[in-house]
Write a protein that holds these residues in place. Structure first.
Motif, PDB file in Angstrom:
ATOM      1  N   PHE A 251      71.226   4.913 -29.641  1.00  0.00           N
ATOM      2  CA  PHE A 251      70.549   4.871 -28.070  1.00  0.00           C
ATOM      3  C   PHE A 251      70.154   3.504 -27.498  1.00  0.00           C
ATOM      4  O   PHE A 251      70.086   3.300 -26.354  1.00  0.00           O
ATOM      5  N   LYS A 252      69.932   2.458 -28.835  1.00  0.00           N
ATOM      6  CA  LYS A 252      70.155   1.223 -28.376  1.00  0.00           C
ATOM      7  C   LYS A 252      71.332   0.744 -27.624  1.00  0.00           C
ATOM      8  O   LYS A 252      71.526  -0.033 -26.976  1.00  0.00           O
ATOM      9  N   LEU A 253      72.385   1.453 -28.224  1.00  0.00           N
ATOM     10  CA  LEU A 253      74.270   1.018 -27.605  1.00  0.00           C
ATOM     11  C   LEU A 253      73.895   1.567 -26.291  1.00  0.00           C
ATOM     12  O   LEU A 253      74.818   0.856 -25.189  1.00  0.00           O
ATOM     13  N   PHE A 254      73.582   2.247 -25.664  1.00  0.00           N
ATOM     14  CA  PHE A 254      73.807   2.874 -24.204  1.00  0.00           C
ATOM     15  C   PHE A 254      72.746   1.911 -23.571  1.00  0.00           C
ATOM     16  O   PHE A 254      72.993   1.333 -22.321  1.00  0.00           O
ATOM     17  N   ASP A 255      71.194   1.852 -24.461  1.00  0.00           N
ATOM     18  CA  ASP A 255      70.839   0.808 -23.417  1.00  0.00           C
ATOM     19  C   ASP A 255      71.461  -0.605 -23.649  1.00  0.00           C
ATOM     20  O   ASP A 255      71.239  -0.946 -22.224  1.00  0.00           O
ATOM     21  N   TYR A 256      71.916  -1.300 -23.925  1.00  0.00           N
ATOM     22  CA  TYR A 256      72.516  -2.168 -24.103  1.00  0.00           C
ATOM     23  C   TYR A 256      73.282  -2.262 -23.049  1.00  0.00           C
ATOM     24  O   TYR A 256      73.268  -3.145 -22.153  1.00  0.00           O
ATOM     25  N   ASP A 257      74.453  -1.485 -23.223  1.00  0.00           N
ATOM     26  CA  ASP A 257      75.671  -1.026 -22.213  1.00  0.00           C
ATOM     27  C   ASP A 257      75.426  -1.121 -20.684  1.00  0.00           C
ATOM     28  O   ASP A 257      75.599  -1.670 -19.294  1.00  0.00           O
ATOM     29  N   ILE A 258      73.722  -0.008 -20.174  1.00  0.00           N
ATOM     30  CA  ILE A 258      73.381   0.436 -19.557  1.00  0.00           C
ATOM     31  C   ILE A 258      73.815  -1.081 -18.570  1.00  0.00           C
ATOM     32  O   ILE A 258      72.940  -1.528 -17.416  1.00  0.00           O
ATOM     33  N   ASP A 259      72.112  -1.852 -19.281  1.00  0.00           N
ATOM     34  CA  ASP A 259      71.866  -3.186 -19.049  1.00  0.00           C
ATOM     35  C   ASP A 259      72.708  -3.907 -18.395  1.00  0.00           C
ATOM     36  O   ASP A 259      72.602  -4.629 -17.324  1.00  0.00           O
ATOM     37  N   LEU A 260      73.596  -3.784 -19.411  1.00  0.00           N
ATOM     38  CA  LEU A 260      74.968  -5.076 -18.963  1.00  0.00           C
ATOM     39  C   LEU A 260      75.789  -4.504 -17.422  1.00  0.00           C
ATOM     40  O   LEU A 260      75.855  -5.423 -16.004  1.00  0.00           O
ATOM     41  N   LEU A 261      76.096  -3.553 -17.560  1.00  0.00           N
ATOM     42  CA  LEU A 261      76.592  -3.083 -16.384  1.00  0.00           C
ATOM     43  C   LEU A 261      75.499  -3.239 -14.803  1.00  0.00           C
ATOM     44  O   LEU A 261      76.413  -3.313 -14.273  1.00  0.00           O
ATOM     45  N   THR A 262      74.566  -2.178 -14.615  1.00  0.00           N
ATOM     46  CA  THR A 262      73.470  -2.764 -13.931  1.00  0.00           C
ATOM     47  C   THR A 262      73.863  -4.306 -13.486  1.00  0.00           C
ATOM     48  O   THR A 262      73.981  -4.510 -12.127  1.00  0.00           O
ATOM     49  N   LYS A 263      73.240  -5.335 -14.646  1.00  0.00           N
ATOM     50  CA  LYS A 263      73.029  -6.838 -13.404  1.00  0.00           C
ATOM     51  C   LYS A 263      74.357  -7.231 -13.278  1.00  0.00           C
ATOM     52  O   LYS A 263      75.600  -7.643 -12.663  1.00  0.00           O
ATOM     53  N   ALA A 264      75.930  -6.649 -13.738  1.00  0.00           N
ATOM     54  CA  ALA A 264      76.641  -7.027 -13.756  1.00  0.00           C
ATOM     55  C   ALA A 264      78.321  -6.245 -11.945  1.00  0.00           C
ATOM     56  O   ALA A 264      78.037  -6.711 -11.012  1.00  0.00           O
ATOM     57  N   PHE A 265      76.794  -4.736 -11.852  1.00  0.00           N
ATOM     58  CA  PHE A 265      77.333  -4.195 -10.277  1.00  0.00           C
ATOM     59  C   PHE A 265      76.388  -4.572  -9.335  1.00  0.00           C
ATOM     60  O   PHE A 265      76.876  -5.307  -8.658  1.00  0.00           O
ATOM     61  N   GLN A 266      75.639  -5.402  -9.946  1.00  0.00           N
ATOM     62  CA  GLN A 266      74.180  -6.089  -8.895  1.00  0.00           C
ATOM     63  C   GLN A 266      74.460  -7.736  -8.293  1.00  0.00           C
ATOM     64  O   GLN A 266      74.896  -8.000  -7.671  1.00  0.00           O
ATOM     65  N   ALA A 267      75.266  -8.364  -9.140  1.00  0.00           N
ATOM     66  CA  ALA A 267      76.000  -9.291  -9.121  1.00  0.00           C
ATOM     67  C   ALA A 267      76.792  -9.045  -7.839  1.00  0.00           C
ATOM     68  O   ALA A 267      78.108 -10.344  -8.113  1.00  0.00           O
TER      69      ALA A 267
ATOM     70  N   ASP B 277      67.659  15.993 -30.460  1.00  0.00           N
ATOM     71  CA  ASP B 277      68.343  16.343 -29.159  1.00  0.00           C
ATOM     72  C   ASP B 277      67.332  15.603 -27.727  1.00  0.00           C
ATOM     73  O   ASP B 277      67.550  15.492 -26.927  1.00  0.00           O
ATOM     74  N   LYS B 278      66.016  15.977 -28.670  1.00  0.00           N
ATOM     75  CA  LYS B 278      64.719  15.942 -27.517  1.00  0.00           C
ATOM     76  C   LYS B 278      64.772  14.736 -26.850  1.00  0.00           C
ATOM     77  O   LYS B 278      64.843  13.592 -25.877  1.00  0.00           O
ATOM     78  N   ARG B 279      64.913  13.811 -27.972  1.00  0.00           N
ATOM     79  CA  ARG B 279      64.600  12.145 -27.718  1.00  0.00           C
ATOM     80  C   ARG B 279      66.126  11.717 -26.677  1.00  0.00           C
ATOM     81  O   ARG B 279      65.896  11.254 -26.260  1.00  0.00           O
ATOM     82  N   LEU B 280      67.144  12.113 -26.761  1.00  0.00           N
ATOM     83  CA  LEU B 280      68.315  11.812 -25.849  1.00  0.00           C
ATOM     84  C   LEU B 280      68.113  11.872 -24.876  1.00  0.00           C
ATOM     85  O   LEU B 280      68.645  11.479 -23.855  1.00  0.00           O
ATOM     86  N   THR B 281      67.602  13.399 -24.553  1.00  0.00           N
ATOM     87  CA  THR B 281      67.615  13.741 -23.341  1.00  0.00           C
ATOM     88  C   THR B 281      66.539  13.612 -22.641  1.00  0.00           C
ATOM     89  O   THR B 281      66.917  13.143 -21.223  1.00  0.00           O
ATOM     90  N   ALA B 282      65.529  12.749 -23.133  1.00  0.00           N
ATOM     91  CA  ALA B 282      64.996  11.602 -22.887  1.00  0.00           C
ATOM     92  C   ALA B 282      65.414  10.761 -21.867  1.00  0.00           C
ATOM     93  O   ALA B 282      65.146  10.200 -20.922  1.00  0.00           O
ATOM     94  N   ALA B 283      66.030  10.168 -22.860  1.00  0.00           N
ATOM     95  CA  ALA B 283      66.861   8.150 -22.987  1.00  0.00           C
ATOM     96  C   ALA B 283      67.689   8.842 -21.648  1.00  0.00           C
ATOM     97  O   ALA B 283      67.824   7.615 -21.367  1.00  0.00           O
ATOM     98  N   GLU B 284      68.628  10.254 -21.078  1.00  0.00           N
ATOM     99  CA  GLU B 284      70.035  10.676 -20.586  1.00  0.00           C
ATOM    100  C   GLU B 284      69.289  10.344 -19.757  1.00  0.00           C
ATOM    101  O   GLU B 284      69.923   9.810 -18.377  1.00  0.00           O
TER     102      GLU B 284
END
Ligand SMILES: [Zn+2]
Length: 314
Positions: free
Chosen positions: A296-312, A185-192
């Motif tokens: 955690f890595k699932l969200f890291d991966y998708d958020i990285d992809l999405l932010t790059k796609a939105f920038q592009a 819960d603590k790690r997820l809150t920080a990651a969120e």
């Protein structure tokens, strides 16, 4: 005196050998709860909570469409030995899991038995149909959207539910599971907080997804899903629907098409050509790529992809 020291060192070393032997013995191994999950996301959450007191294995792979998994004899063996089966529920697995559960002959994991856990009971569910559902509405989401794990709040709720179930099945380790949940819960809150900050510039961005597997993610991060490549959940694209979708995307200035890894790219690519948009193969599940090994890595991966796609596609 020197002799005494040598002797106690010898005894300590001997004790260490015995403890190691005990830890490695099949008896100690057998004490672990044997958890089988329908999907990798449930496995990842169960592993977070169960730690070294459980062994966890998923039937579906993270790169497979969880609606359609080909049943293999090896699944039966896994289910036969399971103490606990965790499913996504809401009929996600209805096409393949029920016969396997029955054929496993394992009374512990039959529907309604203490070793059967439907994780959807813990999650906030979207797209719950208001009226009666007919086949015309599509084939696969009659009870609400079963792709609910793609919202970290639901990940937390599911993990908490799993902690409760594990404590019930293994009361001696209940404080261990509770501690693991609190740590998660603590790690997820920080990651969120990090994910929310990364996604904040793109709140309100419009996207199209192939299948309706994204509403929980979109709601959490403030994205607007305006349409789908599938005309109905589980129904392949049709030319008339694709033309409508292209028109909608042009009117709404929507440039990002999210596609799950198990769908053909032909239609998404042609939509992207017509709209000057971008196809993004996002991951709906842990294990969709070999480096995406936990929740955690699932969200890291998708958020990285999405932010790059939105920038592009500014
Ligand atoms: Zn679905």
């Amino acid at each position: 005196m020197k002799n005494m020291q040598t002797r106690s060192r010898f005894l300590i070393a001997l004790l260490a050998v015995f403890l190691l032997a005990a830890a490695l013995s099949p008896q100690a191994e057998a004490k672990k709860l044997n958890i089988v999950t329908a999907t990798t996301d449930m496995a990842a959450l169960a592993q977070e909570i169960g730690g070294d007191r459980v062994s966890v294995e998923s039937i579906a792979k993270g790169y497979q469409d969880p609606h359609f998994v080909e049943a293999k004899p090896s699944f039966l063996l896994k289910l036969r030995q399971a103490d606990l089966l965790i499913t996504v529920g809401l009929q996600l697995e209805i096409g393949w899991l029920p016969p396997l559960i029955t054929q496993s002959g394992n009374p512990r994991i039959q529907v309604g038995a203490p070793g059967y856990l439907d994780a959807s009971q813990f999650a906030a569910i979207l797209d719950i149909p208001a009226g009666p559902v007919t086949r015309a509405e599509g084939d696969v989401h009659p009870l609400g959207n079963p792709h609910y794990w793609l919202d970290p709040d639901n990940g937390r709720r599911i993990a908490k539910g799993i902690a409760g179930k594990l404590a019930e099945m293994d009361p001696a380790d209940s404080s261990y599971f509770q501690q693991r949940f609190q740590d998660f819960d603590k790690r997820l809150t920080a990651a969120e907080q990090k994910w929310d900050a990364e996604m904040k510039p793109y709140r309100g961005r419009k996207v199209v997804t192939y299948h309706r597997s994204f509403p929980n993610f979109a709601k959490h991060f403030g994205l607007d899903v305006i349409g789908y490549v599938e005309p109905r959940p589980g129904i392949p694209p049709t030319p008339s629907h694709t033309i409508e979708l292209i028109g909608l995307m042009k009117r709404e200035n929507c440039k990002v098409i999210l596609v799950e890894p198990y769908f053909d790219l032909k239609t998404p690519n042609s939509i992207a050509r017509e709209t000057q948009g971008k196809v993004v193969q996002y991951l709906p599940s842990v294990g969709g790529e070999k480096d995406v090994t936990d929740y955690f890595k699932l969200f890291d991966y998708d958020i990285d992809l999405l932010t790059k796609a939105f920038q592009a596609t500014q």
